[in-house]
Design an enzyme around this catalytic site. Structure first.
Site, PDB file in Angstrom:
ATOM      1  N   LYS A  88     -11.558  -5.218  -0.097  1.00 40.15           N
ATOM      2  CA  LYS A  88     -11.268  -4.802  -1.488  1.00 40.15           C
ATOM      3  C   LYS A  88      -9.801  -4.401  -1.475  1.00 40.15           C
ATOM      4  CE  LYS A  88     -10.489  -1.869  -4.662  1.00 40.15           C
ATOM      5  NZ  LYS A  88      -9.266  -2.189  -5.387  1.00 40.15           N
ATOM      6  N   GLU A 124      -6.239   6.097   6.882  1.00 39.51           N
ATOM      7  CA  GLU A 124      -4.792   6.304   6.990  1.00 39.51           C
ATOM      8  C   GLU A 124      -4.303   6.703   5.615  1.00 39.51           C
ATOM      9  OE1 GLU A 124      -3.005   6.503   9.577  1.00 39.51           O
ATOM     10  OE2 GLU A 124      -4.407   5.671  11.026  1.00 39.51           O
ATOM     11  N   CYS A 145       4.340   4.660   3.767  1.00 35.76           N
ATOM     12  CA  CYS A 145       3.683   5.902   4.189  1.00 35.76           C
ATOM     13  C   CYS A 145       4.522   6.619   5.232  1.00 35.76           C
ATOM     14  CB  CYS A 145       2.301   5.594   4.733  1.00 35.76           C
ATOM     15  SG  CYS A 145       2.335   4.291   5.944  1.00 35.76           S
ATOM     16  N   GLU A 178       3.685  14.292  -1.477  1.00 35.53           N
ATOM     17  CA  GLU A 178       4.159  12.929  -1.277  1.00 35.53           C
ATOM     18  C   GLU A 178       4.589  12.346  -2.619  1.00 35.53           C
ATOM     19  OE1 GLU A 178       1.314   9.755  -0.414  1.00 35.53           O
ATOM     20  OE2 GLU A 178       2.597   9.195   1.244  1.00 35.53           O
TER      21      GLU A 178
HETATM   22  P1  NAP Z   1      -4.932   4.694  -3.541  1.00 35.78           P
HETATM   23  O1  NAP Z   1      -4.793   4.892  -4.971  1.00 35.78           O
HETATM   24  O2  NAP Z   1      -5.662   5.688  -2.739  1.00 35.78           O
HETATM   25  O3  NAP Z   1      -5.588   3.274  -3.362  1.00 35.78           O
HETATM   26  C1  NAP Z   1      -5.888   2.728  -2.096  1.00 35.78           C
HETATM   27  C2  NAP Z   1      -7.056   1.790  -2.224  1.00 35.78           C
HETATM   28  O4  NAP Z   1      -8.225   2.538  -2.559  1.00 35.78           O
HETATM   29  C3  NAP Z   1      -6.905   0.751  -3.314  1.00 35.78           C
HETATM   30  O5  NAP Z   1      -7.508  -0.439  -2.911  1.00 35.78           O
HETATM   31  C4  NAP Z   1      -7.684   1.375  -4.463  1.00 35.78           C
HETATM   32  O6  NAP Z   1      -8.120   0.456  -5.426  1.00 35.78           O
HETATM   33  C5  NAP Z   1      -8.830   1.995  -3.719  1.00 35.78           C
HETATM   34  N1  NAP Z   1      -9.514   3.066  -4.440  1.00 35.78           N
HETATM   35  C6  NAP Z   1      -9.063   3.798  -5.476  1.00 35.78           C
HETATM   36  N2  NAP Z   1     -10.004   4.676  -5.870  1.00 35.78           N
HETATM   37  C7  NAP Z   1     -11.068   4.496  -5.065  1.00 35.78           C
HETATM   38  C8  NAP Z   1     -12.352   5.116  -4.977  1.00 35.78           C
HETATM   39  N3  NAP Z   1     -12.709   6.083  -5.779  1.00 35.78           N
HETATM   40  N4  NAP Z   1     -13.195   4.685  -4.018  1.00 35.78           N
HETATM   41  C9  NAP Z   1     -12.833   3.714  -3.171  1.00 35.78           C
HETATM   42  N5  NAP Z   1     -11.636   3.090  -3.211  1.00 35.78           N
HETATM   43  C10 NAP Z   1     -10.761   3.481  -4.145  1.00 35.78           C
HETATM   44  O7  NAP Z   1      -3.502   4.517  -2.840  1.00 35.78           O
HETATM   45  P2  NAP Z   1      -2.325   3.535  -3.296  1.00 35.78           P
HETATM   46  O8  NAP Z   1      -1.668   4.149  -4.458  1.00 35.78           O
HETATM   47  O9  NAP Z   1      -2.803   2.134  -3.386  1.00 35.78           O
HETATM   48  O10 NAP Z   1      -1.371   3.577  -2.027  1.00 35.78           O
HETATM   49  C11 NAP Z   1      -0.434   4.561  -1.823  1.00 35.78           C
HETATM   50  C12 NAP Z   1      -0.918   5.576  -0.822  1.00 35.78           C
HETATM   51  O11 NAP Z   1      -1.262   4.941   0.387  1.00 35.78           O
HETATM   52  C13 NAP Z   1       0.094   6.605  -0.435  1.00 35.78           C
HETATM   53  O12 NAP Z   1      -0.477   7.877  -0.410  1.00 35.78           O
HETATM   54  C14 NAP Z   1       0.507   6.208   0.955  1.00 35.78           C
HETATM   55  O13 NAP Z   1       0.988   7.245   1.761  1.00 35.78           O
HETATM   56  C15 NAP Z   1      -0.725   5.648   1.483  1.00 35.78           C
HETATM   57  N6  NAP Z   1      -0.459   4.753   2.604  1.00 35.78           N
HETATM   58  C16 NAP Z   1      -0.760   5.192   3.849  1.00 35.78           C
HETATM   59  C17 NAP Z   1      -0.511   4.404   4.946  1.00 35.78           C
HETATM   60  C18 NAP Z   1      -0.859   4.870   6.318  1.00 35.78           C
HETATM   61  O14 NAP Z   1      -1.024   4.028   7.167  1.00 35.78           O
HETATM   62  N7  NAP Z   1      -0.989   6.149   6.563  1.00 35.78           N
HETATM   63  C19 NAP Z   1       0.039   3.134   4.766  1.00 35.78           C
HETATM   64  C20 NAP Z   1       0.362   2.721   3.473  1.00 35.78           C
HETATM   65  C21 NAP Z   1       0.085   3.547   2.404  1.00 35.78           C
HETATM   66  P3  NAP Z   1      -7.260   0.212  -6.776  1.00 35.78           P
HETATM   67  O15 NAP Z   1      -5.973  -0.347  -6.356  1.00 35.78           O
HETATM   68  O16 NAP Z   1      -8.084  -0.751  -7.532  1.00 35.78           O
HETATM   69  O17 NAP Z   1      -7.123   1.542  -7.424  1.00 35.78           O
END
Ligand code: NAP
Ligand code: MG
Length: 489
Positions: free
Chosen positions: A180, A255, A289, A390
């Site tokens: 997904k 992560e 990240c 963040e």
């Molecule tokens: P996000 O909003 O948490 O979304 C991540 C994924 O989760 C997306 O596929 C999203 O789908 C899905 N999702 C959203 N709500 C969900 C729910 N209730 N249940 C299950 N899945 C759900 O994060 P993002 O904005 O895409 O990415 C940015 C974040 O990722 C930042 O905080 C960054 O630090 C972190 N990140 C961490 C790393 C690491 O390795 N530590 C690497 C890269 C990024 P939708 O897109 O459809 O909402």
């Protein structure tokens, strides 16, 4: 009357077929460099679609396991070659979909190829160890076995590398997958899945379902046939995913966010530090990240460092990442853009002083994009929101520290612990830093953002939970160990 969509709609991939979702609803993928441009559509799938995907993965898991690691590795080599053949198209799609510059997008796609080859080679490596038994007539050994159906939920900021660094080890170690992808990076992810599909994976081994996180992501985690979940994204969502997985008793790997510090010690090579802070803080518009977001500078060199940093930040060219000569693209989406603007205002309200940037960029081609100039805040104190939360945007908070000890304390003063870097020529400082810093990635005289696919990746505190990703560490998450004891009869 049915709506006609001009741009292509990328379908779900279930049981080796590209299929329509049971809902007619489409989600447009918008180019953040020009919000009038639709890159393509993905489907707003339903729980029923997701259910079909998980069932397909479940049905495929036995045959995939029995195919053997070596044969699975060969299929990944094929996928790597196909990805390499499509590198230019996929990189361009990534730039158009989420804004990072074309050279960065090409670099990421090339990394995807390298990750695939690394895990393809795992096909020929060991699956266990022989351990001496206290019974001299027995043979005792471990054998790694796949977990079964793995759910893969990924973010938009590395729409090629992150899905691949999860899927490649999952597959080679014998798991089947339901991916997904982040909605903001779903067209790029669909093109990656096309490469796997062309490589000829057996039916049901890799399934791909698009749609909102709260519907499809949640349904995936809740699915009774799911055996494990690997997630990268925000802390808030990640913690909920971990909670649900714990309740269900399935293996999970999360992560999440970062608020990565860079310490600049008084004995640092300042030019090197400036270059690394610019790259770590502003590449990909700060949407990594591992991005550098807090720069903690010893008082003795603070003014000099600050001047050099601002001087270099001013040289950054912001614009459409497809164009030559552009160093930094737009924020990836309107919501990221609004978040960054909110934090710029918040920083000012809290009393930090905005030295440079943080402006919405306007004029000609910039009017339709989510452009913001790279921002440097001065006089930031460790408790301010811009030093704690963040932002995920091109914003650097400069924090003054009286000495090295204070710099370490400030660096650790956050709930996150993903990456941390230090610039110093003092061996005692760097040894202390390695020991005392609360971070999973410890970088000396190098920028905070920087990942090598053959090394473990992950953080401490609220940044990560579960086994590390990448390198050999990935095996810990994607397999279970059987301890086998054999005696003749
Ligand atoms: P996000 O909003 O948490 O979304 C991540 C994924 O989760 C997306 O596929 C999203 O789908 C899905 N999702 C959203 N709500 C969900 C729910 N209730 N249940 C299950 N899945 C759900 O994060 P993002 O904005 O895409 O990415 C940015 C974040 O990722 C930042 O905080 C960054 O630090 C972190 N990140 C961490 C790393 C690491 O390795 N530590 C690497 C890269 C990024 P939708 O897109 O459809 O909402
Ligand atoms: Mg987009």
């Amino acid at each position: 009357m049915q709506t006609v969509f001009k741009e292509k709609t990328y379908k779900n991939f279930i049981n080796n077929e590209w299929v329509e979702a049971s809902s007619q609803e489409r989600i447009p993928s918008i180019n953040p460099a020009n919000k009038e441009e639709i890159v393509g559509y993905v489907q707003s799938s339903t729980k029923e679609d997701l259910d079909k995907a998980v069932k397909a993965a479940d049905e495929a898991k036995k045959a995939w396991r029995k195919l053997g690691q070596a044969a699975r590795g060969q299929l990944l080599f094929k996928a790597a070659n196909i990805l390499e053949e499509n590198l230019d198209d996929i990189a361009e799609t990534m730039t158009r979909e989420m804004g990072k510059t074309l050279p960065e997008a090409k670099g990421e796609t090339a990394r995807g190829v390298a990750i695939l080859r690394y895990y393809a080679s795992e096909g020929m490596r060991k699956e266990g160890d022989v351990i001496p038994s206290s019974d001299k007539d027995a043979l005792m050994f471990t054998k790694r076995t796949p977990l079964g159906v793995v759910g893969v939920i990924t973010p938009w900021n590395f729409p090629v590398a992150i899905p691949i660094w999860k899927m490649a080890p999952a597959l080679v170690y014998g798991n089947t997958i339901v991916l997904k992808p982040a909605t903001e990076g779903a067209v790029t992810a669909a093109k990656v899945v096309e490469c796997f599909a062309k490589a000829g994976l057996p039916e049901g081994v890799l399934n791909f379902v698009t749609g909102s996180g709260s519907v499809i992501g949640q349904a995936l985690i809740d699915h009774p046939l799911l055996n494990a979940i690997t997630f990268t994204g925000s802390e808030q969502v990640g913690k909920n995913v971990a909670k649900a997985a714990t309740e269900r008793g399935i293996k999970f790997q999360m992560e999440m966010g970062g608020k990565n510090p860079v310490i600049v010690a008084k004995d640092a090579n300042l030019d090197l530090a400036v270059e690394a802070v610019i790259s770590g803080g502003f590449r990909s518009s700060g949407q990594k990240c591992t991005a550098s977001s807090r720069v903690i500078v010893e008082e003795a060199v603070y003014e000099e460092f600050k001047e050099k940093l601002v001087q270099e930040t001013k040289k950054i060219t912001v614009g459409n990442g497809l164009q030559d000569g552009i160093w930094m693209g737009p924020c990836a989406s309107e919501s990221q853009f609004n978040t960054v603007k909110k934090y710029i205002e918040k920083g000012k309200e809290e009393g930090a002083s905005l030295l440079f940037g943080g402006q919405e960029l306007k004029g000609e081609e910039l009017d339709n994009g989510f452009y913001i100039s790279p921002a440097v805040f001065d006089e930031v104190t460790p408790d301010m929101a811009i030093a704690q939360e963040e932002i995920f945007g091109p914003v650097i908070a400069l924090i003054k520290a009286a000495d090295f000890e204070e710099a370490i304390t400030v660096a650790n003063n956050t709930k996150y612990g993903l990456s941390a870097s230090i610039f110093t020529t003092n061996i005692n400082n760097l040894l202390e830093f390695i020991d005392d810093i609360e971070a999973g990635l410890v970088r000396i005289n190098a920028e905070s953002a920087g990942v090598e696919l053959q090394a473990p990746f992950g953080g401490m505190k609220s940044s990560s939970t579960g086994a590390r990703e990448q390198g050999e560490a990935a095996k810990e998450f994607f397999t279970a160990i059987k301890t086998v004891f054999i005696k003749g009869s």
